[in-house]
Write an enzyme that holds these catalytic residues in place. Structure first.
Site, short mmCIF file in Angstrom:
data_model
loop_
_atom_site.label_atom_id
_atom_site.label_comp_id
_atom_site.label_asym_id
_atom_site.label_seq_id
_atom_site.Cartn_x
_atom_site.Cartn_y
_atom_site.Cartn_z
N GLU A 12 6.13 83.37 52.87
CA GLU A 12 5.77 84.70 53.39
C GLU A 12 4.31 84.64 53.83
OE1 GLU A 12 6.34 87.33 50.00
OE2 GLU A 12 7.87 85.92 49.32
N ARG A 56 12.66 88.14 57.43
CA ARG A 56 12.27 89.54 57.21
C ARG A 56 10.90 89.76 57.84
NH1 ARG A 56 10.26 92.20 51.60
NH2 ARG A 56 10.28 94.39 52.21
N TYR A 58 7.98 92.84 58.24
CA TYR A 58 7.64 94.20 57.80
C TYR A 58 6.14 94.41 57.77
CZ TYR A 58 7.13 92.02 53.13
OH TYR A 58 6.77 91.23 52.07
N ASP A 60 3.12 95.33 55.64
CA ASP A 60 2.76 95.33 54.23
C ASP A 60 1.59 96.29 53.99
OD1 ASP A 60 3.09 94.62 51.62
OD2 ASP A 60 2.23 92.63 51.78
N THR A 69 10.00 83.87 55.99
CA THR A 69 11.00 82.99 56.60
C THR A 69 12.36 83.20 55.94
OG1 THR A 69 10.75 81.16 55.01
CG2 THR A 69 9.27 81.15 56.93
N TRP A 422 18.01 90.53 51.01
CA TRP A 422 18.18 89.09 50.80
C TRP A 422 19.57 88.75 50.25
CZ3 TRP A 422 14.99 86.21 53.32
CH2 TRP A 422 13.66 86.61 53.51
#
EC number: 6.3.1.19
Length: 455
Positions: A12, A56, A58, A60, A69, A422
């Site tokens: 991430e 994903r 988004y 933050d 990933t 997920w």
């Protein structure tokens, strides 16, 4: 400790964001983020979405775009999908600039794959490793903390640090912002390993190890090595290989000591009273891994990472920065900064040097310093552009991400309302059909086939 035949990896990355016009800040990060995510919200109805490639995307905390990933079971797939995140965000930046121009706002949107901003805030690069569930994490943590504290010498992104004692070049960006060895929080205490138990898989069998100490890497080579070396150490733990006791007396002091010494000569104290450099700690882990490989053998992915680890440690031992240019980020950036300073007779504290530090992390292929080195062929690559472009659209074929990607694509094409995370795939119709995918290694599932047929 039981072992895994295959391992799942994920990275991430949070990105720094700014918008400037002729060098002056034009919009607040919050405003830029809204423009950046406008295209996402238009089709996803949210600033937190899963994509057709299984990833994903988004927004933050603190207006940082974050790209996680999809689940990858090979290191080269992971590198491709990490780079795909850069391409996706670069494309969103172009859309944001176009939208702003339509509304009479002129400005350049910068997305930086780094870990600190000019105000001293830190944002992360989090690595995820699937491990076998064990009752006691103590042994795992004891072995991993000295490894992760010293790993910055092969995986750090480097940073010009302005301290009260004057400027210095640090090996790692995150080292200044880590306050604990192990914790279940990620933002408040910033530990090396986050122990919050969210496996996103069968909780009786698996654990997801969440490592938040690492820097974001521009170099594909460094990403492969960073995750690959960690995977090797996890394998040694799972195989119960006897490792030297390298427990640090004070891991938080040690991580900063190692970060503040580009000569790699400063020692840190172990609990047993010995003093070792970060390089010596890395060499101790590497030697054990090499012996294991000679005796039992590592999978091809990890064997390649072992060769790269050997190459990096050998060059660092010889202080041969030229050999690591384009491979290890902190070395590459330091080389560029030193050349720039020499050419213009500038001190390390000069604003132009800090600007160059930031430009290294600009993901724009037109502007970014690292991207320009790559375009000139001065940087070794793990995956080519074609592979990265494929990863922008397609999930890894051999993990659960393949099922998620197929479902999202089918639901979007049929204009069906859906919800995914997920583990779950859900059609938001009267039947509220949901499939729960607890096996991250499964890329085929009859229940998903039936769900797709019903679309």
């Amino acid at each position: 400790m039981p072992r895994l035949a295959r391992r799942i990896y994920g990275i991430e990355n949070e990105y720094g964001i700014t918008c400037t016009q002729r060098g002056q800040r034009r919009l607040s990060p919050d405003e830029v983020a809204r423009y950046l995510f406008r295209r996402v919200v238009s089709w996803g109805r949210s600033s937190n979405v899963f994509l057709e490639n299984g990833a994903r995307l988004y927004l933050d905390v603190g207006s940082h775009p974050e790209y996680a990933t999809p689940e990858c079971d090979s290191l080269s797939d992971l590198v491709a999908h990490d780079k795909a995140g850069e391409r996706i965000l670069e494309s969103l930046a172009h859309s944001a600039e176009a939208k702003m121009r339509e509304e009479g706002i002129r400005g350049d949107v910068f997305l930086l794959k780094n870990n600190t901003d000019s105000a001293g805030n830190s944002y992360g690069c989090h690595e995820n490793y699937l491990t076998v569930r064990v009752d006691d994490l103590t042994r795992l943590v004891e072995v991993l903390i000295p490894f992760l504290v010293s790993r910055q010498i092969i995986a750090g992104a480097g940073k010009v640090l302005l301290t009260s004692r004057g400027p210095l070049y640090a090996v790692s960006q995150r080292a200044e912002h880590i306050w604990e060895g192990v914790s279940s929080a990620t933002t408040r205490s910033r530990p090396i390993i986050n122990t919050r138990d969210e496996p996103h898989a069968d909780a009786e069998r698996y654990r997801r190890l969440h490592v938040i100490v690492g820097d974001s890497n521009m170099s594909q080579w460094a990403t492969y090595l960073k995750v690959g070396a960690m995977a090797i150490v996890l394998r040694l733990l799972e195989e119960e290989v006897v490792l030297r006791d390298l427990t640090l007396e004070n891991p938080i002091r040690a991580i900063r000591e190692i970060a503040h010494d580009t000569e790699l000569e400063r020692t840190v104290r172990l609990v047993n009273g010995r003093e070792l450099t970060g390089l010596e700690i890395q060499e101790a882990y590497f030697e054990r891994a090499e012996r294991y490989h000679e005796r039992i053998g590592l999978p091809a992915d990890e064997a390649r990472a072992l060769d790269m680890w050997r190459e990096a440690l050998k060059a660092l031992r010889a202080n041969d920065h030229e050999a690591l240019f384009g491979k290890v980020d902190w070395v590459t950036k330091l080389t560029l900064i030193e050349a720039f300073r020499a050419r213009h007779q500038l001190p390390l504290s000069h604003p132009q040097v800090s600007l160059l530090d930031l430009q290294y992390h600009d993901i724009s292929r037109e502007r970014g310093l690292f991207a320009r080195l790559e375009a000139k062929g001065r940087v070794p690559r793990i995956v080519d552009d074609e592979t990265i472009e494929r990863a922008v659209d397609e999930p890894p074929a051999t993990t659960r991400a393949a099922l998620r990607g197929r479902f999202i694509r089918a639901a979007k094409e049929a204009h069906r309302d859906y919800t995914v995370d997920w583990v779950h795939l859900k059609l938001n119709d009267q039947a509220q059909r949901t499939v729960m995918l607890k096996d991250p290694f499964a890329s085929e599932d009859e229940r998903v086939d039936r769900l797709l047929t019903s679309i």
